[in-house]
Design a protein around this motif. Structure first.
Motif, short mmCIF file in Angstrom:
data_model
loop_
_atom_site.label_atom_id
_atom_site.label_comp_id
_atom_site.label_asym_id
_atom_site.label_seq_id
_atom_site.Cartn_x
_atom_site.Cartn_y
_atom_site.Cartn_z
N LYS A 274 0.83 -1.22 0.00
CA LYS A 274 0.00 0.00 0.00
C LYS A 274 0.86 1.26 0.00
N SER A 275 1.95 1.24 0.73
CA SER A 275 2.85 2.39 0.78
C SER A 275 3.52 2.60 -0.58
N LEU A 276 3.94 1.50 -1.22
CA LEU A 276 4.56 1.60 -2.54
C LEU A 276 3.58 2.15 -3.57
N GLU A 277 2.32 1.69 -3.51
CA GLU A 277 1.30 2.20 -4.43
C GLU A 277 1.06 3.69 -4.21
N ALA A 278 0.96 4.11 -2.96
CA ALA A 278 0.76 5.53 -2.65
C ALA A 278 1.95 6.35 -3.12
N LEU A 279 3.15 5.83 -2.90
CA LEU A 279 4.36 6.52 -3.33
C LEU A 279 4.40 6.63 -4.85
N THR A 280 3.99 5.59 -5.56
CA THR A 280 3.96 5.60 -7.02
C THR A 280 3.01 6.68 -7.53
N ILE A 281 1.83 6.76 -6.92
CA ILE A 281 0.85 7.78 -7.34
C ILE A 281 1.42 9.17 -7.13
N GLU A 282 2.05 9.40 -5.98
CA GLU A 282 2.63 10.72 -5.71
C GLU A 282 3.77 11.05 -6.67
N VAL A 283 4.61 10.06 -6.95
CA VAL A 283 5.73 10.28 -7.86
C VAL A 283 5.22 10.62 -9.25
N LEU A 284 4.21 9.90 -9.72
CA LEU A 284 3.64 10.19 -11.05
C LEU A 284 3.04 11.60 -11.11
N THR A 285 2.36 11.98 -10.05
CA THR A 285 1.75 13.31 -10.00
C THR A 285 2.82 14.40 -10.03
N VAL A 286 3.84 14.24 -9.22
CA VAL A 286 4.93 15.23 -9.17
C VAL A 286 5.70 15.25 -10.49
N THR A 287 5.91 14.07 -11.07
CA THR A 287 6.62 13.99 -12.35
C THR A 287 5.85 14.72 -13.44
N GLU B 224 3.72 17.15 -13.08
CA GLU B 224 3.79 18.59 -12.82
C GLU B 224 5.14 19.16 -13.23
N LYS B 225 6.22 18.45 -12.94
CA LYS B 225 7.56 18.91 -13.35
C LYS B 225 7.67 18.97 -14.87
N LEU B 226 7.10 17.99 -15.56
CA LEU B 226 7.11 18.01 -17.03
C LEU B 226 6.33 19.21 -17.56
N ARG B 227 5.18 19.49 -16.97
CA ARG B 227 4.37 20.65 -17.39
C ARG B 227 5.15 21.95 -17.17
N LEU C 84 5.19 13.73 -21.37
CA LEU C 84 3.80 14.03 -20.99
C LEU C 84 2.84 13.16 -21.79
N ALA C 85 3.11 12.99 -23.08
CA ALA C 85 2.26 12.15 -23.92
C ALA C 85 2.31 10.69 -23.47
N ALA C 86 3.45 10.25 -22.96
CA ALA C 86 3.57 8.88 -22.47
C ALA C 86 2.74 8.69 -21.20
N VAL C 87 2.71 9.72 -20.35
CA VAL C 87 1.96 9.65 -19.09
C VAL C 87 0.46 9.76 -19.36
N ASP C 88 0.08 10.66 -20.28
CA ASP C 88 -1.33 10.92 -20.58
C ASP C 88 -1.45 11.11 -22.10
N PRO C 89 -1.59 10.02 -22.86
CA PRO C 89 -1.58 10.11 -24.31
C PRO C 89 -2.68 11.03 -24.86
N THR D 83 -0.36 32.33 -15.93
CA THR D 83 -0.58 31.47 -14.76
C THR D 83 0.34 30.26 -14.74
N ARG D 84 1.10 30.05 -15.81
CA ARG D 84 2.01 28.91 -15.94
C ARG D 84 1.26 27.58 -15.87
N GLN D 85 0.01 27.58 -16.34
CA GLN D 85 -0.82 26.37 -16.34
C GLN D 85 -0.76 25.70 -17.70
N VAL D 86 -0.68 24.39 -17.68
CA VAL D 86 -0.71 23.58 -18.91
C VAL D 86 -1.99 22.75 -18.82
N THR D 87 -2.84 22.91 -19.84
CA THR D 87 -4.14 22.25 -19.83
C THR D 87 -4.35 21.51 -21.14
N ARG D 88 -4.82 20.31 -21.04
CA ARG D 88 -5.19 19.55 -22.23
C ARG D 88 -6.65 19.82 -22.53
#
Length: 161
Positions: free
Chosen positions: A28-41, A43-46, A135-140, A153-158
Motif C-alpha cells: 500500500k505504501s509503494l502504491e501511494a508513493l507511485t501515485i505521488e511520484v507520477l503526479t509530481v513527475t 507537474e515537473k514536465l508541465r 507528458l504524452a507517455a503519461v497521458d496520451p 498562470t504557468r498552467q498547462v491544460t489539455r
C-alpha cells in the motif's frame, strides 16, 4: 542520513540503498508513493514545457503584444508508435480566446520516419520535445486534443478542439 545524502540517493532511485529501502515498504505504501511520484513527475514536465515556451517567446520578442498562451497539437509518430505532442508551437495567442487550429487541408502527406525525426532533431527545442513526449507517455493525447500553455498562470491544460 544527511538531507544532502538523502536527496542524492533519491535522485538515483535505482541506487542499491533506495532499492533496498523500497523492498521493506508494504505494498500500500509503494502504491501511494507511485501515485505521488507520477503526479509530481507530470507537474515537473508541465513546468518544463512552460519554461521552454517562455524562453522561446522571450527570444522571439519583436515588440508585438505579449502572447497569453501557446498551443500544441498532437502528431502521429510511426517510429515511436501512437500520438505524441508536436514539439512545434501550433499557435501563439495574444488573447484568452483559443485560435482556430483546424487543419486547412484534409489530405495527409506521408513523411518518411527518418525525415520527421531529422526535422525534430534539427529544428525542435530538445528539452521541450523531451518534456512533451514524456507528458504524452503519461497521458496520451487524442487526435482532437490541444495542449494549452497559459503563460500568465504557468498552467498547462489539455483541451479538446
Amino acid at each position: 542520513m544527511k538531507p544532502r545524502d538523502l536527496a542524492a540517493a533519491l535522485a538515483t532511485p535505482t541506487a542499491p540503498l533506495v532499492r533496498e529501502a523500497l523492498t521493506h515498504l508494504p505494498l500500500k505504501s509503494l502504491e501511494a508513493l507511485t501515485i505521488e511520484v507520477l503526479t509530481v513527475t507530470e507537474e515537473k514536465l508541465r513546468q518544463a514545457v512552460v519554461d521552454r515556451v517562455i524562453a522561446f517567446v522571450t527570444a522571439e520578442d519583436e515588440g508585438a503584444a505579449a502572447p497569453v498562451a501557446a498551443y500544441f497539437t498532437p502528431t502521429e509518430r510511426r517510429a515511436a508508435g501512437g500520438l505524441t505532442w508536436s514539439p512545434f508551437i501550433a499557435a501563439l495567442a495574444s488573447t484568452e480566446d483559443m485560435p482556430d487550429l483546424r487543419h486547412t487541408r484534409t489530405s495527409a502527406v506521408p513523411v518518411p520516419a527518418r525525415e520527421a525525426e531529422l526535422t525534430d532533431t534539427v529544428f525542435a527545442d530538445q528539452e521541450l520535445a523531451a518534456a512533451l513526449n514524456r507528458l504524452a507517455a503519461v497521458d496520451p493525447p487524442g487526435h482532437e486534443d490541444v495542449l494549452r500553455v497559459h503563460l500568465p498562470t504557468r498552467q498547462v491544460t489539455r483541451m479538446t478542439a
